[in-house]
Design an enzyme around this catalytic site. Sequence first.
Site, PDB file in Angstrom:
ATOM      1  N   ASN A  61       0.885  -1.173   0.000  1.00  0.00           N
ATOM      2  CA  ASN A  61       0.000   0.000   0.000  1.00  0.00           C
ATOM      3  C   ASN A  61       0.916   1.214   0.000  1.00  0.00           C
ATOM      4  OD1 ASN A  61      -1.709   2.106   0.488  1.00  0.00           O
ATOM      5  ND2 ASN A  61      -2.358   1.422   2.529  1.00  0.00           N
ATOM      6  N   LYS A  79       0.196   4.217  -0.175  1.00  0.00           N
ATOM      7  CA  LYS A  79      -0.408   5.418   0.434  1.00  0.00           C
ATOM      8  C   LYS A  79      -0.145   6.611  -0.486  1.00  0.00           C
ATOM      9  CE  LYS A  79      -0.082   3.137   4.851  1.00  0.00           C
ATOM     10  NZ  LYS A  79      -0.021   3.221   6.300  1.00  0.00           N
ATOM     11  N   HIS A 130      -9.500   1.109   5.011  1.00  0.00           N
ATOM     12  CA  HIS A 130      -8.216   1.343   5.668  1.00  0.00           C
ATOM     13  C   HIS A 130      -8.436   2.295   6.859  1.00  0.00           C
ATOM     14  CE1 HIS A 130      -4.119   2.563   6.474  1.00  0.00           C
ATOM     15  NE2 HIS A 130      -3.754   1.464   5.841  1.00  0.00           N
ATOM     16  N   GLU A 145      -6.821   4.705   7.893  1.00  0.00           N
ATOM     17  CA  GLU A 145      -6.617   6.135   7.599  1.00  0.00           C
ATOM     18  C   GLU A 145      -7.865   6.723   6.938  1.00  0.00           C
ATOM     19  OE1 GLU A 145      -2.859   5.591   5.592  1.00  0.00           O
ATOM     20  OE2 GLU A 145      -1.999   4.967   7.504  1.00  0.00           O
ATOM     21  N   GLU A 196      -5.273  -4.832  10.561  1.00  0.00           N
ATOM     22  CA  GLU A 196      -4.269  -3.794  10.755  1.00  0.00           C
ATOM     23  C   GLU A 196      -4.534  -3.074  12.074  1.00  0.00           C
ATOM     24  OE1 GLU A 196      -2.320  -2.610   6.746  1.00  0.00           O
ATOM     25  OE2 GLU A 196      -3.927  -1.208   7.191  1.00  0.00           O
ATOM     26  N   GLY A 214       2.695   2.316  10.737  1.00  0.00           N
ATOM     27  CA  GLY A 214       3.656   3.404  10.568  1.00  0.00           C
ATOM     28  C   GLY A 214       4.343   3.819  11.855  1.00  0.00           C
ATOM     29  N   SER A 274       3.627  -2.134  10.282  1.00  0.00           N
ATOM     30  CA  SER A 274       5.081  -2.224  10.476  1.00  0.00           C
ATOM     31  C   SER A 274       5.642  -3.603  10.153  1.00  0.00           C
ATOM     32  CB  SER A 274       5.464  -1.790  11.896  1.00  0.00           C
ATOM     33  OG  SER A 274       5.061  -0.437  12.127  1.00  0.00           O
TER      34      SER A 274
HETATM   35  P1  13P Z   1       3.149   0.361   7.663  1.00  0.00           P
HETATM   36  O1  13P Z   1       3.649  -0.940   7.066  1.00  0.00           O
HETATM   37  O2  13P Z   1       3.880   1.549   7.185  1.00  0.00           O
HETATM   38  O3  13P Z   1       3.011   0.263   9.140  1.00  0.00           O
HETATM   39  O4  13P Z   1       1.641   0.541   7.085  1.00  0.00           O
HETATM   40  C1  13P Z   1       0.754  -0.492   7.202  1.00  0.00           C
HETATM   41  C2  13P Z   1      -0.469  -0.140   6.433  1.00  0.00           C
HETATM   42  O5  13P Z   1      -1.239   0.713   6.834  1.00  0.00           O
HETATM   43  C3  13P Z   1      -0.717  -0.838   5.179  1.00  0.00           C
HETATM   44  O6  13P Z   1      -1.999  -0.592   4.704  1.00  0.00           O
END
Ligand code: 13P
Length: 248
Positions: free
Chosen positions: A9, A11, A94, A96, A166, A172, A211
């Site tokens: 992803n 982002k 997601h 976010e 997640e 992150g 992560s």
């Molecule tokens: P990270 O791997 O940067 O923690 O992000 C995970 C994520 O949100 C994937 O959709």
Amino acid sequence: MRNKLVAGNWKMHGSLTVNAGLLEGVRAGVAGLSADVAVCVPYPYLDQAETGLTGSNVAWGAQDVSEHALGAYTGEVSAAMLLDFGCRYVIVGHSERRSYYGDTDAIVAAKFEAALKVGLVPIFCVGETLDEREKSITAEVVTRQLDAVIERCGVAALAGAVIAYEPVWAIGTGRTATPEQAQEVHALIRQRVAQDDSGIAAGVRILYGGSMKPANARELMAQPDIDGGLIGGAALVAADFIAICAAA
Ligand code: 13P
């Protein structure tokens, strides 16, 4: 046997120049691996992903989709438009999107349905916040998020989807769920699906995201209910992403 899936992803990262190197690196680096691999890119780069990945064993997709099929929804992108660019996958729900853009459980279920309707595979995200984990309501939160989709689309719809667990506190942050913590929630998700249909529960892939990196991928994906990863930061570095795909 569920084949592992590793989905990147990106982002809101990338540029035409940076993507060109990343797509080429990933394409070459995962050739011949047995895991399924995908990258979910920002909308403007779908064409670049299609051009760069066609004929490879890397699929591509988007990070969100409108719940509407078409119409006066300025700024939105429909599932059919994603298909026009050869997408196989689309992320829905997601954390976010849920926390910054108001995607409620009901909206996520509608997006899931819109994706499935045109033949896209939704990567349906669930997960608790740190506050929810500390209140010991992880199971409740994840079950509520799952139930919203199952109630709207029926459990059979999950046969055409991928679930991603997640934990919000691990995204992150560099703070990964331990394999045991992740496995516990993955098993709970599978049990919830099994309540309605044990066959679908046995077949549905449940990815871990938060992560995940080369150093922890193997151990996480060795858990019985972890069928791959949804990768954020490490998906932006070809060597790291390839190493995770190899671990799968
Ligand atoms: P990270 O791997 O940067 O923690 O992000 C995970 C994520 O949100 C994937 O959709």
